[in-house]
Scaffold this motif. Structure first.
Motif, PDB file in Angstrom:
ATOM      1  N   GLN A 131       0.816  -1.214   0.000  1.00 58.15           N
ATOM      2  CA  GLN A 131       0.000   0.000   0.000  1.00 58.15           C
ATOM      3  C   GLN A 131       0.850   1.265   0.000  1.00 58.15           C
ATOM      4  O   GLN A 131       0.513   2.246  -0.668  1.00 58.15           O
ATOM      5  CB  GLN A 131      -0.940   0.015   1.208  1.00 58.15           C
ATOM      6  CG  GLN A 131      -2.048  -1.021   1.137  1.00 58.15           C
ATOM      7  CD  GLN A 131      -2.927  -0.992   2.369  1.00 58.15           C
ATOM      8  OE1 GLN A 131      -2.528  -0.514   3.441  1.00 58.15           O
ATOM      9  NE2 GLN A 131      -4.140  -1.502   2.238  1.00 58.15           N
ATOM     10  N   LEU A 132       1.965   1.256   0.735  1.00 55.72           N
ATOM     11  CA  LEU A 132       2.770   2.473   0.900  1.00 55.72           C
ATOM     12  C   LEU A 132       4.039   2.460   0.065  1.00 55.72           C
ATOM     13  O   LEU A 132       4.702   3.493  -0.053  1.00 55.72           O
ATOM     14  CB  LEU A 132       3.149   2.636   2.378  1.00 55.72           C
ATOM     15  CG  LEU A 132       1.996   2.775   3.376  1.00 55.72           C
ATOM     16  CD1 LEU A 132       2.540   2.870   4.789  1.00 55.72           C
ATOM     17  CD2 LEU A 132       1.139   3.987   3.044  1.00 55.72           C
ATOM     18  N   ASN A 133       4.407   1.309  -0.462  1.00 58.08           N
ATOM     19  CA  ASN A 133       5.666   1.158  -1.196  1.00 58.08           C
ATOM     20  C   ASN A 133       6.849   1.572  -0.320  1.00 58.08           C
ATOM     21  O   ASN A 133       7.748   2.288  -0.749  1.00 58.08           O
ATOM     22  CB  ASN A 133       5.645   1.975  -2.494  1.00 58.08           C
ATOM     23  CG  ASN A 133       6.767   1.574  -3.437  1.00 58.08           C
ATOM     24  OD1 ASN A 133       7.222   0.430  -3.420  1.00 58.08           O
ATOM     25  ND2 ASN A 133       7.232   2.509  -4.251  1.00 58.08           N
ATOM     26  N   GLU A 134       6.825   1.109   0.940  1.00 55.54           N
ATOM     27  CA  GLU A 134       7.883   1.398   1.898  1.00 55.54           C
ATOM     28  C   GLU A 134       8.306   0.102   2.582  1.00 55.54           C
ATOM     29  O   GLU A 134       7.552  -0.871   2.624  1.00 55.54           O
ATOM     30  CB  GLU A 134       7.402   2.400   2.958  1.00 55.54           C
ATOM     31  CG  GLU A 134       7.013   3.762   2.404  1.00 55.54           C
ATOM     32  CD  GLU A 134       6.529   4.707   3.485  1.00 55.54           C
ATOM     33  OE1 GLU A 134       6.744   4.407   4.674  1.00 55.54           O
ATOM     34  OE2 GLU A 134       5.930   5.732   3.135  1.00 55.54           O
ATOM     35  N   VAL A 135       9.497   0.091   3.137  1.00 61.72           N
ATOM     36  CA  VAL A 135       9.960  -1.044   3.930  1.00 61.72           C
ATOM     37  C   VAL A 135       9.268  -1.020   5.289  1.00 61.72           C
ATOM     38  O   VAL A 135       9.124   0.040   5.901  1.00 61.72           O
ATOM     39  CB  VAL A 135      11.488  -0.993   4.128  1.00 61.72           C
ATOM     40  CG1 VAL A 135      11.945  -2.106   5.069  1.00 61.72           C
ATOM     41  CG2 VAL A 135      12.204  -1.106   2.790  1.00 61.72           C
ATOM     42  N   CYS A 136       8.809  -2.179   5.760  1.00 64.79           N
ATOM     43  CA  CYS A 136       8.222  -2.286   7.090  1.00 64.79           C
ATOM     44  C   CYS A 136       9.275  -2.843   8.037  1.00 64.79           C
ATOM     45  O   CYS A 136       9.665  -4.005   7.926  1.00 64.79           O
ATOM     46  CB  CYS A 136       6.988  -3.178   7.066  1.00 64.79           C
ATOM     47  SG  CYS A 136       6.135  -3.271   8.654  1.00 64.79           S
ATOM     48  N   TYR A 137       9.751  -2.019   8.970  1.00 59.24           N
ATOM     49  CA  TYR A 137      10.811  -2.412   9.885  1.00 59.24           C
ATOM     50  C   TYR A 137      10.293  -3.148  11.120  1.00 59.24           C
ATOM     51  O   TYR A 137      10.946  -4.055  11.632  1.00 59.24           O
ATOM     52  CB  TYR A 137      11.586  -1.186  10.359  1.00 59.24           C
ATOM     53  CG  TYR A 137      12.427  -0.518   9.305  1.00 59.24           C
ATOM     54  CD1 TYR A 137      13.539  -1.151   8.762  1.00 59.24           C
ATOM     55  CD2 TYR A 137      12.126   0.756   8.852  1.00 59.24           C
ATOM     56  CE1 TYR A 137      14.326  -0.542   7.806  1.00 59.24           C
ATOM     57  CE2 TYR A 137      12.911   1.385   7.889  1.00 59.24           C
ATOM     58  CZ  TYR A 137      14.004   0.730   7.369  1.00 59.24           C
ATOM     59  OH  TYR A 137      14.779   1.346   6.419  1.00 59.24           O
TER      60      TYR A 137
END
Length: 241
Positions: free
Chosen positions: A115-121
């Protein structure tokens, strides 16, 4: 998954497999030595519940205190163990070493990633979000006391995710807190982590986590926002009214 395998990939080191070791009640990682044991309750076997009995080598004093006497089913326990880091690595993360974080690969994290096109840490499950006592404009990642409950106004609940640029709590209101200059304070508690944003007369509290999870989220915020890295060696533990 084989009946003698608890975790195909160790949630602590991601390098080994957690398999039955010796007796049928003990499971151990082949790489890092993480050891879990089936727990009993009042002398009766509590089916499907496990507790961490050994973290292997490393300075895990916060994690040991955090999970003392805690026993859970494998799936929720896997996420909680995945949020464990040695004390020295927590300090390094708080000082900017984001490369130490193991990206989360749960199904929920993958949804957030898409959904965000980000890495989930990070992923911390089953939290309540509330507006409570404001914080000082500083950052502290070592938890020493519970979050203040007086005057807390509860908002919603859900799982918290820390991504490349923000904190996300998917719920009816889908909360986003972007890691930018508007965040002026962060505080870890033994059961919560709180964020102070500029111009707000309350702090946002995420309540219901274990101490090591609160420390990790706060360390992540400090890593993203260097301006908050003040007095982390001597953490303050009281929210400011």
């Amino acid at each position: 998954m084989a009946s003698d395998t608890l975790y195909k990939e160790c949630p602590l080191c991601t390098q080994g497999t957690v398999k039955e070791s010796g007796t049928g009640s003990t499971f151990r990682c082949s790489h890092c030595g993480l050891t879990l044991k089936k727990r009993s309750l009042l002398g009766l076997f509590k089916k499907g519940h496990f507790a961490v009995t050994d973290f292997g080598e490393g300075d895990y004093s916060l994690a040991r205190r955090s999970l003392k006497d805690v026993s859970l089913p494998p799936d929720p326990l896997k996420v909680i163990i995945g949020n464990i880091y040695p004390d020295s690595q927590l300090e390094a993360i708080a000082n900017g070493a984001l490369d130490l974080l193991r990206p989360v690969r749960t199904i929920l994290a993958q949804v957030i990633l898409e959904q965000l096109n980000e890495v989930c840490y990070l992923q911390v499950n089953v939290l309540r979000r509330g507006h409570g006592k404001p914080l000082a404009e500083s950052g502290h990642y070592v938890p020493e006391q519970p979050a203040p409950r007086d005057g807390m106004v509860w908002q919603d609940h859900g799982n918290l995710f820390c991504t490349t640029h923000r904190l996300v709590l998917p719920s009816d209101s889908f909360t986003f807190i972007r890691m930018d200059r508007k965040v002026v304070g962060v505080q870890a508690f033994t059961d919560a982590v709180a964020i102070q944003r500029k111009g707000e007369d309350y702090a946002t509290y995420f309540v219901g986590c274990y101490p090591h999870e609160a420390a990790l989220v706060a360390a992540y915020v400090l890593a993203k926002l260097p301006a908050l890295r003040t007095s982390t060696a001597e953490p303050r533990t009281e929210a400011q009214g």
